[in-house]
Design a protein around this motif. Structure first.
Motif, PDB file in Angstrom:
ATOM      1  N   TYR A 180       0.836  -1.203   0.000  1.00 31.17           N
ATOM      2  CA  TYR A 180       0.000   0.000   0.000  1.00 31.17           C
ATOM      3  C   TYR A 180       0.873   1.257   0.000  1.00 31.17           C
ATOM      4  O   TYR A 180       0.679   2.172  -0.812  1.00 31.17           O
ATOM      5  N   ALA A 183       2.827   1.660  -3.334  1.00 32.98           N
ATOM      6  CA  ALA A 183       1.977   2.178  -4.411  1.00 32.98           C
ATOM      7  C   ALA A 183       1.645   3.652  -4.178  1.00 32.98           C
ATOM      8  O   ALA A 183       1.643   4.457  -5.118  1.00 32.98           O
ATOM      9  N   LEU A 199       0.004  -2.307  -7.261  1.00 38.11           N
ATOM     10  CA  LEU A 199      -1.383  -2.544  -6.887  1.00 38.11           C
ATOM     11  C   LEU A 199      -1.859  -3.927  -7.323  1.00 38.11           C
ATOM     12  O   LEU A 199      -2.681  -4.557  -6.641  1.00 38.11           O
ATOM     13  N   TYR A 212      -6.569  -0.910  -1.650  1.00 34.91           N
ATOM     14  CA  TYR A 212      -6.279  -1.140  -3.068  1.00 34.91           C
ATOM     15  C   TYR A 212      -7.219  -0.298  -3.928  1.00 34.91           C
ATOM     16  O   TYR A 212      -6.781   0.423  -4.836  1.00 34.91           O
TER      17      TYR A 212
END
Length: 242
Positions: A180, A183, A199, A212
């Motif tokens: 997480y 990203a 992701l 996500y």
């Protein structure tokens, strides 16, 4: 009789019946005045029953007997916070962590750091992370550090924590949290394709992960896909049980 009463009180507390725990520990024939575990669980029962001053009185009595300091200070911190006494709560959380030594309970540190962040004590939270990492270099502490440093916009620390986490063999939950943040950082740097790849890894671990779908909405916005962003945000809300 002290042991059995305390053991039963713990069952009642964990089952959500603090008043029954209080009755058991205060019934005739059970003298817990010098019984550490009994005083501690009586303090916890009063806390869960919303009688915070009584909880603190019993916990102070338990502290005078010696032992279980980390657990007692932790419970005192919760009671103080419930009374809106932030200063006392911070003091007791700090003592709970100090008493734990190098084996800081994960739930304790997370609860303390999130309490500080909720009350805009961001610099204090950063200090707690720094001191905790001196005592114990655990992956979950670095993940907490990412959360704190993101709040403070400390890019260098975020990069450092990410590099350190890359060296760990993470649990599945920790891996999801790490992906997480990875990203999120790619999106903030404008590296959309790298964000998408990361992701996809997160999705393969948990297709119902709200984070996500939240980050995917940010990718869609970067790509000016308004409808795709709306769909992702709707899925995020759908998956987020909190």
């Amino acid at each position: 009789s002290k042991f059995n009463a305390t053991k039963l009180s713990r069952v009642y507390i964990n089952s959500g019946y603090p008043y029954l725990a209080i009755q058991v520990l205060q019934k005739d024939g059970v003298d817990i005045s010098q019984y550490l575990e009994g005083k501690y669980f009586l303090g916890r029962a009063y806390l869960d029953a919303g009688q915070y001053d009584k909880a603190i009185t019993e916990l102070d009595a338990a502290l005078s007997l010696g032992g279980m300091e980390s657990e007692i200070f932790w419970t005192k911190a919760r009671a103080s916070y419930a009374k809106n006494d932030l200063e006392a709560s911070i003091t007791n959380y700090s003592r709970a962590i100090d008493s734990a030594g190098k084996q800081i309970p994960e739930d304790l540190l997370k609860e303390y750091v999130h309490m500080l962040l909720d009350n805009k004590q961001n610099l204090k939270a950063s200090e707690v992370i720094k001191l905790s990492l001196i005592s114990s270099e655990e992956a979950y502490i670095y993940l907490l550090g990412l959360e704190v440093s993101s709040t403070l916009s400390e890019a260098a620390k975020i990069e450092y924590y990410m590099n350190q986490l890359a060296k760990f063999e993470l649990t599945e939950d920790q891996e999801k949290e790490y992906l997480y943040w990875q990203a999120k950082l790619f999106i903030e740097k404008g590296e959309v394709e790298n964000a998408k790849v990361t992701l996809e890894k997160l999705l393969s671990l948990d297709k119902f992960n709200p984070k996500y779908h939240f980050l995917l909405s940010k990718v869609k916005i970067k790509e000016t896909d308004v409808e795709g962003a709306k769909m992702s945000l709707e899925k995020c809300i759908e998956c987020d049980l909190d």
